[in-house]
Design a protein around this motif. Structure first.
Motif, PDB file in Angstrom:
ATOM      1  N   ASP A   7     -14.201  35.482   1.123  1.00  0.00           N
ATOM      2  CA  ASP A   7     -13.469  35.182   2.301  1.00  0.00           C
ATOM      3  C   ASP A   7     -11.538  35.125   1.765  1.00  0.00           C
ATOM      4  N   TYR A   8     -10.978  35.678   2.424  1.00  0.00           N
ATOM      5  CA  TYR A   8      -9.877  35.503   1.629  1.00  0.00           C
ATOM      6  C   TYR A   8      -9.353  34.747   1.592  1.00  0.00           C
ATOM      7  N   TYR A   9      -9.465  34.032   3.241  1.00  0.00           N
ATOM      8  CA  TYR A   9      -8.493  32.940   4.903  1.00  0.00           C
ATOM      9  C   TYR A   9      -9.335  31.590   3.305  1.00  0.00           C
ATOM     10  N   LYS A  10     -10.572  31.313   3.134  1.00  0.00           N
ATOM     11  CA  LYS A  10     -11.082  30.302   2.598  1.00  0.00           C
ATOM     12  C   LYS A  10     -10.355  30.002   0.854  1.00  0.00           C
ATOM     13  N   ILE A  11     -10.262  31.669   0.263  1.00  0.00           N
ATOM     14  CA  ILE A  11      -9.946  31.121  -1.412  1.00  0.00           C
ATOM     15  C   ILE A  11      -7.902  31.000  -1.047  1.00  0.00           C
ATOM     16  N   LEU A  12      -7.432  31.299  -0.113  1.00  0.00           N
ATOM     17  CA  LEU A  12      -5.905  30.844   0.300  1.00  0.00           C
ATOM     18  C   LEU A  12      -5.836  29.503   0.702  1.00  0.00           C
ATOM     19  N   GLU A  13      -6.999  28.844   1.308  1.00  0.00           N
ATOM     20  CA  GLU A  13      -6.804  27.668   2.017  1.00  0.00           C
ATOM     21  C   GLU A  13      -6.086  27.953   3.365  1.00  0.00           C
ATOM     22  N   SER A  26       0.287  28.828   0.619  1.00  0.00           N
ATOM     23  CA  SER A  26      -0.181  28.940   0.197  1.00  0.00           C
ATOM     24  C   SER A  26      -0.557  29.187  -1.196  1.00  0.00           C
ATOM     25  N   TYR A  27       0.229  30.431  -0.921  1.00  0.00           N
ATOM     26  CA  TYR A  27      -0.279  31.522  -1.845  1.00  0.00           C
ATOM     27  C   TYR A  27       0.428  30.474  -3.329  1.00  0.00           C
ATOM     28  N   LYS A  28       1.484  30.721  -3.192  1.00  0.00           N
ATOM     29  CA  LYS A  28       2.271  30.842  -3.773  1.00  0.00           C
ATOM     30  C   LYS A  28       2.399  29.114  -4.331  1.00  0.00           C
ATOM     31  N   ARG A  29       1.530  28.023  -3.313  1.00  0.00           N
ATOM     32  CA  ARG A  29       1.325  26.766  -4.792  1.00  0.00           C
ATOM     33  C   ARG A  29      -0.273  27.062  -5.168  1.00  0.00           C
ATOM     34  N   LEU A  30      -0.654  27.648  -4.459  1.00  0.00           N
ATOM     35  CA  LEU A  30      -2.005  28.010  -5.546  1.00  0.00           C
ATOM     36  C   LEU A  30      -2.304  28.750  -6.786  1.00  0.00           C
ATOM     37  N   ALA A  31      -0.923  29.974  -6.876  1.00  0.00           N
ATOM     38  CA  ALA A  31      -0.348  30.593  -7.859  1.00  0.00           C
ATOM     39  C   ALA A  31      -0.441  29.867  -9.031  1.00  0.00           C
ATOM     40  N   ARG A  32       0.883  28.926  -8.644  1.00  0.00           N
ATOM     41  CA  ARG A  32       1.284  27.981  -9.510  1.00  0.00           C
ATOM     42  C   ARG A  32       0.325  26.695 -10.387  1.00  0.00           C
ATOM     43  N   ASP A  42      -8.387  27.966 -20.396  1.00  0.00           N
ATOM     44  CA  ASP A  42      -9.486  28.326 -19.443  1.00  0.00           C
ATOM     45  C   ASP A  42     -10.096  29.524 -17.783  1.00  0.00           C
ATOM     46  N   SER A  43     -11.497  29.814 -18.873  1.00  0.00           N
ATOM     47  CA  SER A  43     -11.526  31.188 -17.938  1.00  0.00           C
ATOM     48  C   SER A  43     -11.449  30.960 -16.411  1.00  0.00           C
ATOM     49  N   SER A  44     -12.078  29.435 -15.982  1.00  0.00           N
ATOM     50  CA  SER A  44     -12.325  29.468 -14.414  1.00  0.00           C
ATOM     51  C   SER A  44     -10.852  29.821 -13.265  1.00  0.00           C
ATOM     52  N   ALA A  45      -9.706  29.022 -14.102  1.00  0.00           N
ATOM     53  CA  ALA A  45      -8.736  28.888 -14.357  1.00  0.00           C
ATOM     54  C   ALA A  45      -7.511  30.160 -13.671  1.00  0.00           C
ATOM     55  N   GLU A  46      -8.335  31.523 -14.846  1.00  0.00           N
ATOM     56  CA  GLU A  46      -8.107  32.818 -14.782  1.00  0.00           C
ATOM     57  C   GLU A  46      -8.544  33.068 -13.573  1.00  0.00           C
ATOM     58  N   GLU A  47      -9.491  32.877 -12.971  1.00  0.00           N
ATOM     59  CA  GLU A  47     -10.158  33.985 -11.967  1.00  0.00           C
ATOM     60  C   GLU A  47      -9.641  33.979 -10.824  1.00  0.00           C
ATOM     61  N   LYS A  48      -9.794  32.506 -10.948  1.00  0.00           N
ATOM     62  CA  LYS A  48      -8.902  31.487  -9.114  1.00  0.00           C
ATOM     63  C   LYS A  48      -8.047  32.106  -9.384  1.00  0.00           C
ATOM     64  N   GLU A  51      -8.092  35.680  -8.434  1.00  0.00           N
ATOM     65  CA  GLU A  51      -8.950  35.796  -6.702  1.00  0.00           C
ATOM     66  C   GLU A  51      -7.635  35.228  -5.440  1.00  0.00           C
ATOM     67  N   VAL A  52      -6.684  34.310  -5.829  1.00  0.00           N
ATOM     68  CA  VAL A  52      -5.331  33.917  -4.742  1.00  0.00           C
ATOM     69  C   VAL A  52      -5.268  35.586  -5.073  1.00  0.00           C
ATOM     70  N   ASN A  53      -4.360  36.320  -5.804  1.00  0.00           N
ATOM     71  CA  ASN A  53      -3.719  37.172  -5.822  1.00  0.00           C
ATOM     72  C   ASN A  53      -4.599  38.050  -5.231  1.00  0.00           C
ATOM     73  N   GLU A  54      -5.289  38.605  -5.225  1.00  0.00           N
ATOM     74  CA  GLU A  54      -6.508  39.361  -4.772  1.00  0.00           C
ATOM     75  C   GLU A  54      -6.047  39.313  -2.871  1.00  0.00           C
ATOM     76  N   ALA A  55      -6.595  37.744  -2.743  1.00  0.00           N
ATOM     77  CA  ALA A  55      -6.555  37.328  -0.858  1.00  0.00           C
ATOM     78  C   ALA A  55      -4.962  37.800  -0.598  1.00  0.00           C
ATOM     79  N   HIS A  56      -3.844  37.379  -1.427  1.00  0.00           N
ATOM     80  CA  HIS A  56      -2.614  37.313  -1.087  1.00  0.00           C
ATOM     81  C   HIS A  56      -2.243  38.626  -0.635  1.00  0.00           C
TER      82      HIS A  56
END
Length: 300
Positions: A7-13, A26-32, A42-48, A51-56
């Motif tokens: 759910d790309y919309y949910k990922i980008l909030e 929202s992408y710029k905020r989450l990417a930072r 932090d592997s979980s942050a890397e995966e997130k 995901e954020v890049n893919e959704a954008h």
């Protein structure tokens, strides 16, 4: 083939009706927030972050977003998808998380929808191996010193690629421009063939010189007597020291030009002359007396 729906919309909030400006913000905020450089180890942050890049990547592109939205009004339950041909026999798996990235930039979900052997449209092949597609191009920024930009030559870099750290030896052309891009064929994301890697080269800050295009500038100080009578002064260049003549009566702030001493010989070097005022605390009695005598003469 079952892949996990994303759910790309949910990922980008953002809401599904969000405007492009809201999606970008929202992408710029989450990417930072999840950038690997700010979350090292932090592997979980890397995966997130991935995901954020893919959704954008999908939602910023009107065509990709439109095709993604064609999954239909029942996109939440995953039972029946309307719209694009080829989804009739394609089973999405809504159980068990968000799916994997498979060591690349994008997930299997993305590859199935937008990869060169998958995607929307009649006769889409959803069973293709993502590695049989051309790998994505990758962009990265690197820094070189002014000396390296001037002379050129091989330089080693270690880049944080999507699949992990990658060491490269790159030949820097002599006189390379600040902001120039170098293309390294086949050094991008793995595929068949591999994508390309584009390196944007920036000049690193220098302790002595400031750059302006291919010109460089430095500041040198001389003593008051040297300013009055003139002198010879050794100054730094990108190839060592050089001697310049300081004319008698030079004023503070004057620029002296060394032609062809800029980056790669394409620019010049400018030496800004400053006059060093002595401190009373550093003077002996004899020097103070001479300065006092000079001050009296200047009053006449």
């Amino acid at each position: 083939m079952a892949v996990s729906y994303k759910d790309y919309y949910k990922i980008l909030e953002v809401d599904r009706n969000a405007a492009t400006e809201e999606i970008d913000k929202s992408y710029k905020r989450l990417a930072r927030k999840y950038h690997p450089d700010l979350n090292q180890g932090d592997s979980s942050a890397e995966e997130k972050f991935k995901e954020v890049n893919e959704a954008h990547e999908v939602l910023k592109d009107p065509q990709k977003r439109k095709l993604y939205d064609q999954l239909g009004p029942n996109w939440k339950d995953g039972q029946s998808f309307q719209g694009a041909p080829g989804f009739e026999n394609f089973q999405f798996n809504f159980q068990g998380g968000q799916g994997g990235f498979g060591g690349g930039d994008f997930s299997d979900f993305f590859e199935m929808l937008f990869g060169q052997q998958g995607g929307f449209g009649g006769g889409a092949n959803f069973g293709g191996d993502s590695r049989s597609r051309r790998g994505h191009d990758v962009e990265a920024a690197v820094q070189v010193s002014l000396e390296e930009a001037h002379k050129g030559g091989p330089k080693s870099f270690t880049l944080n690629m999507p699949e992990g750290p990658k060491s490269l030896k790159v030949n820097i052309p002599a006189g390379i421009k600040n902001g120039a891009k170098l293309r390294l064929a086949g050094q991008g994301k793995a595929g068949s063939p591999n994508g390309d890697l584009y390196l944007t080269v920036h000049y690193a800050p220098h302790p002595t010189f400031k750059s302006d295009g291919f010109d460089i500038t430095c500041e040198m100080f001389i003593k008051p007597a040297e300013a009055v009578f003139g002198t010879k002064l050794r100054v730094p260049t990108l190839e060592g020291e050089a001697e310049i003549n300081i004319p008698a009566g030079i004023k503070s702030g004057r620029k002296l030009r060394l032609k062809g001493k800029g980056i790669g010989g394409k620019g010049d070097e400018y030496v800004i002359i400053g006059i060093e005022t002595p401190s009373l605390d550093s003077m002996g009695d004899r020097e103070k007396a001479l300065w006092q005598e000079l001050a009296e003469l200047n009053k006449q």
